[in-house]
Design a protein around this motif. Sequence first.
Motif, PDB file in Angstrom:
ATOM      1  N   ASN A  37       0.337  -0.791  -0.139  1.00  0.00           N
ATOM      2  CA  ASN A  37      -0.122  -0.325  -0.224  1.00  0.00           C
ATOM      3  C   ASN A  37       1.104   1.187   0.233  1.00  0.00           C
ATOM      4  OD1 ASN A  37      -1.431   2.695   1.687  1.00  0.00           O
ATOM      5  ND2 ASN A  37      -3.327   0.546   0.579  1.00  0.00           N
ATOM      6  N   THR A  38       0.462   2.499  -0.871  1.00  0.00           N
ATOM      7  CA  THR A  38       1.105   3.355  -0.835  1.00  0.00           C
ATOM      8  C   THR A  38       1.480   4.292   0.719  1.00  0.00           C
ATOM      9  OG1 THR A  38       0.659   4.000  -3.001  1.00  0.00           O
ATOM     10  CG2 THR A  38       1.576   5.651  -2.203  1.00  0.00           C
ATOM     11  N   ARG A  39       0.697   4.482   1.242  1.00  0.00           N
ATOM     12  CA  ARG A  39       0.098   5.037   2.010  1.00  0.00           C
ATOM     13  C   ARG A  39       1.157   4.289   2.923  1.00  0.00           C
ATOM     14  NH1 ARG A  39      -2.929   4.454   7.286  1.00  0.00           N
ATOM     15  NH2 ARG A  39      -2.455   6.468   8.326  1.00  0.00           N
ATOM     16  N   GLU A  40       1.376   2.712   3.595  1.00  0.00           N
ATOM     17  CA  GLU A  40       2.274   1.604   3.430  1.00  0.00           C
ATOM     18  C   GLU A  40       3.922   2.037   3.237  1.00  0.00           C
ATOM     19  OE1 GLU A  40       2.744  -2.784   5.408  1.00  0.00           O
ATOM     20  OE2 GLU A  40       2.014  -2.273   3.725  1.00  0.00           O
ATOM     21  N   LYS A  42       5.224   5.652   2.163  1.00  0.00           N
ATOM     22  CA  LYS A  42       4.849   6.532   3.121  1.00  0.00           C
ATOM     23  C   LYS A  42       5.309   6.297   4.255  1.00  0.00           C
ATOM     24  CE  LYS A  42       3.105  10.974   3.317  1.00  0.00           C
ATOM     25  NZ  LYS A  42       2.498  11.820   2.984  1.00  0.00           N
ATOM     26  N   LEU A  43       4.218   5.564   5.512  1.00  0.00           N
ATOM     27  CA  LEU A  43       4.925   5.732   6.421  1.00  0.00           C
ATOM     28  C   LEU A  43       6.038   5.207   7.014  1.00  0.00           C
ATOM     29  CD1 LEU A  43       0.605   5.127   8.017  1.00  0.00           C
ATOM     30  CD2 LEU A  43       2.297   6.512   8.034  1.00  0.00           C
ATOM     31  N   ASN A  44       6.427   4.490   5.858  1.00  0.00           N
ATOM     32  CA  ASN A  44       7.633   3.255   6.261  1.00  0.00           C
ATOM     33  C   ASN A  44       8.987   4.296   5.883  1.00  0.00           C
ATOM     34  OD1 ASN A  44       8.247   0.802   7.457  1.00  0.00           O
ATOM     35  ND2 ASN A  44       9.337   0.010   5.227  1.00  0.00           N
ATOM     36  N   ALA A  45       8.883   5.589   6.096  1.00  0.00           N
ATOM     37  CA  ALA A  45       9.835   6.297   5.580  1.00  0.00           C
ATOM     38  C   ALA A  45      10.330   6.382   3.787  1.00  0.00           C
ATOM     39  CB  ALA A  45      11.393   6.464   6.146  1.00  0.00           C
ATOM     40  N   TYR A  46       8.923   5.824   2.916  1.00  0.00           N
ATOM     41  CA  TYR A  46       9.900   5.588   1.822  1.00  0.00           C
ATOM     42  C   TYR A  46      10.780   4.626   1.205  1.00  0.00           C
ATOM     43  CZ  TYR A  46       6.973   9.494   0.624  1.00  0.00           C
ATOM     44  OH  TYR A  46       6.094  11.080   1.057  1.00  0.00           O
ATOM     45  N   THR A  47      10.567   3.076   2.238  1.00  0.00           N
ATOM     46  CA  THR A  47      12.021   2.167   2.692  1.00  0.00           C
ATOM     47  C   THR A  47       9.944   0.923   2.205  1.00  0.00           C
ATOM     48  OG1 THR A  47      11.697   1.836   4.833  1.00  0.00           O
ATOM     49  CG2 THR A  47      12.802   3.310   3.649  1.00  0.00           C
ATOM     50  N   CYS A  48      10.555   0.070   1.882  1.00  0.00           N
ATOM     51  CA  CYS A  48      10.095  -1.260   1.073  1.00  0.00           C
ATOM     52  C   CYS A  48       9.911  -2.086   2.220  1.00  0.00           C
ATOM     53  CB  CYS A  48      10.343  -2.029   0.115  1.00  0.00           C
ATOM     54  SG  CYS A  48       9.628  -3.106  -0.633  1.00  0.00           S
ATOM     55  N   VAL A  49       8.449  -2.709   2.806  1.00  0.00           N
ATOM     56  CA  VAL A  49       8.641  -3.213   3.932  1.00  0.00           C
ATOM     57  C   VAL A  49       8.879  -4.720   3.909  1.00  0.00           C
ATOM     58  CG1 VAL A  49       6.573  -2.078   5.379  1.00  0.00           C
ATOM     59  CG2 VAL A  49       6.241  -4.027   3.309  1.00  0.00           C
ATOM     60  N   HIS A  50       9.209  -5.007   2.946  1.00  0.00           N
ATOM     61  CA  HIS A  50       9.920  -6.424   1.967  1.00  0.00           C
ATOM     62  C   HIS A  50      11.024  -6.404   2.434  1.00  0.00           C
ATOM     63  CE1 HIS A  50       5.170  -7.492   1.248  1.00  0.00           C
ATOM     64  NE2 HIS A  50       5.314  -6.580   0.323  1.00  0.00           N
ATOM     65  N   CYS A  51      12.339  -5.672   1.714  1.00  0.00           N
ATOM     66  CA  CYS A  51      13.023  -6.079   0.794  1.00  0.00           C
ATOM     67  C   CYS A  51      14.156  -4.913   1.640  1.00  0.00           C
ATOM     68  CB  CYS A  51      13.450  -6.198  -0.584  1.00  0.00           C
ATOM     69  SG  CYS A  51      13.352  -5.065  -0.999  1.00  0.00           S
ATOM     70  N   ASN A  52      13.429  -3.367   1.948  1.00  0.00           N
ATOM     71  CA  ASN A  52      14.021  -2.232   2.749  1.00  0.00           C
ATOM     72  C   ASN A  52      14.912  -1.710   1.524  1.00  0.00           C
ATOM     73  OD1 ASN A  52      14.259  -0.934   5.367  1.00  0.00           O
ATOM     74  ND2 ASN A  52      15.990  -1.249   5.363  1.00  0.00           N
ATOM     75  N   TYR A  53      14.809  -2.251   0.142  1.00  0.00           N
ATOM     76  CA  TYR A  53      14.648  -0.869  -0.495  1.00  0.00           C
ATOM     77  C   TYR A  53      14.328   0.182   0.033  1.00  0.00           C
ATOM     78  CZ  TYR A  53      15.307   1.321  -4.680  1.00  0.00           C
ATOM     79  OH  TYR A  53      15.957   2.055  -6.077  1.00  0.00           O
ATOM     80  N   HIS A  54      15.664   1.132  -0.239  1.00  0.00           N
ATOM     81  CA  HIS A  54      15.345   3.198   0.215  1.00  0.00           C
ATOM     82  C   HIS A  54      14.655   3.029  -1.403  1.00  0.00           C
ATOM     83  CE1 HIS A  54      16.568   2.000   3.592  1.00  0.00           C
ATOM     84  NE2 HIS A  54      17.251   3.320   4.120  1.00  0.00           N
ATOM     85  N   GLU A  55      13.578   4.180  -1.282  1.00  0.00           N
ATOM     86  CA  GLU A  55      13.178   4.421  -2.488  1.00  0.00           C
ATOM     87  C   GLU A  55      14.395   6.165  -2.414  1.00  0.00           C
ATOM     88  OE1 GLU A  55      11.042   5.257  -5.970  1.00  0.00           O
ATOM     89  OE2 GLU A  55      11.454   3.434  -4.953  1.00  0.00           O
ATOM     90  N   LYS A  56      14.231   6.125  -3.803  1.00  0.00           N
ATOM     91  CA  LYS A  56      14.856   7.971  -3.844  1.00  0.00           C
ATOM     92  C   LYS A  56      14.083   9.230  -3.803  1.00  0.00           C
ATOM     93  CE  LYS A  56      18.473   6.071  -7.758  1.00  0.00           C
ATOM     94  NZ  LYS A  56      17.861   4.534  -7.644  1.00  0.00           N
ATOM     95  N   ILE A  57      13.576   9.812  -2.919  1.00  0.00           N
ATOM     96  CA  ILE A  57      12.821  10.955  -3.182  1.00  0.00           C
ATOM     97  C   ILE A  57      13.814  11.917  -2.729  1.00  0.00           C
ATOM     98  CG2 ILE A  57      11.681   9.343  -1.171  1.00  0.00           C
ATOM     99  CD1 ILE A  57      13.058  10.538   1.667  1.00  0.00           C
ATOM    100  N   GLY A  58      12.751  13.381  -2.508  1.00  0.00           N
ATOM    101  CA  GLY A  58      13.229  14.762  -2.793  1.00  0.00           C
ATOM    102  C   GLY A  58      13.351  15.324  -1.209  1.00  0.00           C
ATOM    103  N   SER A  59      13.849  16.345  -1.972  1.00  0.00           N
ATOM    104  CA  SER A  59      12.826  17.692  -0.518  1.00  0.00           C
ATOM    105  C   SER A  59      12.017  16.766   0.440  1.00  0.00           C
ATOM    106  CB  SER A  59      13.923  18.648  -0.700  1.00  0.00           C
ATOM    107  OG  SER A  59      13.253  19.208  -2.008  1.00  0.00           O
ATOM    108  N   GLU A  60      11.152  17.833  -0.230  1.00  0.00           N
ATOM    109  CA  GLU A  60       9.894  17.658   0.159  1.00  0.00           C
ATOM    110  C   GLU A  60       9.669  16.533   1.600  1.00  0.00           C
ATOM    111  OE1 GLU A  60       5.308  17.553  -0.551  1.00  0.00           O
ATOM    112  OE2 GLU A  60       6.692  17.386  -2.886  1.00  0.00           O
ATOM    113  N   ALA A  61      10.308  15.479   0.741  1.00  0.00           N
ATOM    114  CA  ALA A  61      10.212  14.184   1.573  1.00  0.00           C
ATOM    115  C   ALA A  61      11.095  13.945   2.627  1.00  0.00           C
ATOM    116  CB  ALA A  61      10.327  12.853   1.103  1.00  0.00           C
TER     117      ALA A  61
END
Length: 280
Positions: A37-40, A42-61
Motif C-alpha cells: 500500500n502506498t500509504r504504508e 510512505k509511513l515506512n519512510a519510503y522504504t520497502c516493507v519487504h526488502c528495505n529498498y530505499h526509494e529515491k526521494i527529494g527534499s519534500e519527503a
Amino acid sequence: MSWFVRKDKGIQTPTEMKLEAPDGLWYQCPNCKKVMNTREHKLNAYTCVHCNYHEKIGSEAYFSILFDDNEFTELDASMRSADPLKFVDTKAYPDRVKATIAKTGLKDAVRTAYGPMNGLTVTMAVMDFNFIGGSMGSVVGEKIARAIDHAIQSRTPFLMISKSGGARMMEAGFSLMQMAKTSAKLALLDKAKLPYVSLLTDPTTGGVTASYAMLGDFNIAEPEALIGFAGPRVIRETIGKDLPKGFQSAEFVLDHGFLDFIVDRKDLKDKVVNLFRMLQ
C-alpha cells in the motif's frame, strides 16, 4: 473443493458499475517487485516493507520525515539560476531551467530550511535529483552558503543531504567555483564550533562528492547509495579493468574508510539528532 462456486451462469456487470482501484493506491518495489500500500510505504519512510529498498526521494519527503510535524521555515525559496555563459546545447539554458521548474515545481536542485528535529532546531539543505540531475550550479552553491551563514548566525547545527550527478555543465567554471565557496563556508562553521553532519544518498557523485558532501564531522549514507567521483563506466574505461563487485556502493565506501556509518532512513532522524547533541 474451492471455497467459492458460482451458481448462476453468465453474470455480467455493466461497465459503469465496475470499480477500479484509484491511481497511486499501490506501490511496487523496483527491487523485489512486491506490492504494498502506498500509504504504508510512505509511513515506512519510503522504504520497502519487504526488502528495505530505499526509494529515491527529494527534499519534500526528507523535510516531512525529519522536521517535527513537517514544520519548517524555508530559506531563499525563490532563488533561480541566471545564464552567465549564454549556454545552448539541445536547448538554451534558460529554457531548460524554465521547463524543469514547470515539470518539478522546484526552483533549483537544492532547498534549504530550518526547523525542529526532536525539539532541536536544525538548519538543513536537501538536494533534489529531479532538477537537472541534482547538478550543482551557482544557485546550489549560494543557497548552501547562505544556509551555513544562517546556521552560524542562529547557532544551530547543519545537516546536508546530498543527491547529485555532479557540477552543472551549463555553468562550467561558475559551477566548479561552488566547491571552493561551500568548503570555505564549512570551515567557518567549524571555526564557530557548530556540528555538521553530511548524509550521502543515491547517487552522490562528481564535484559534490569532492567538496561539501565529504566534509562533515560525520559522513553517513543510506544503504546501497552510489557514492563516488567519476562514474563506474568512466573509471572502467580509464583503467581498462573490471571493477570490484559493489564498487562505489555505500557499503564498499564504508569498508574503505570514507564513511563513518550507514543509517537506515527510518532511524535517520533519531541518529542525526543524537549526533548533533553529542557534538554540541
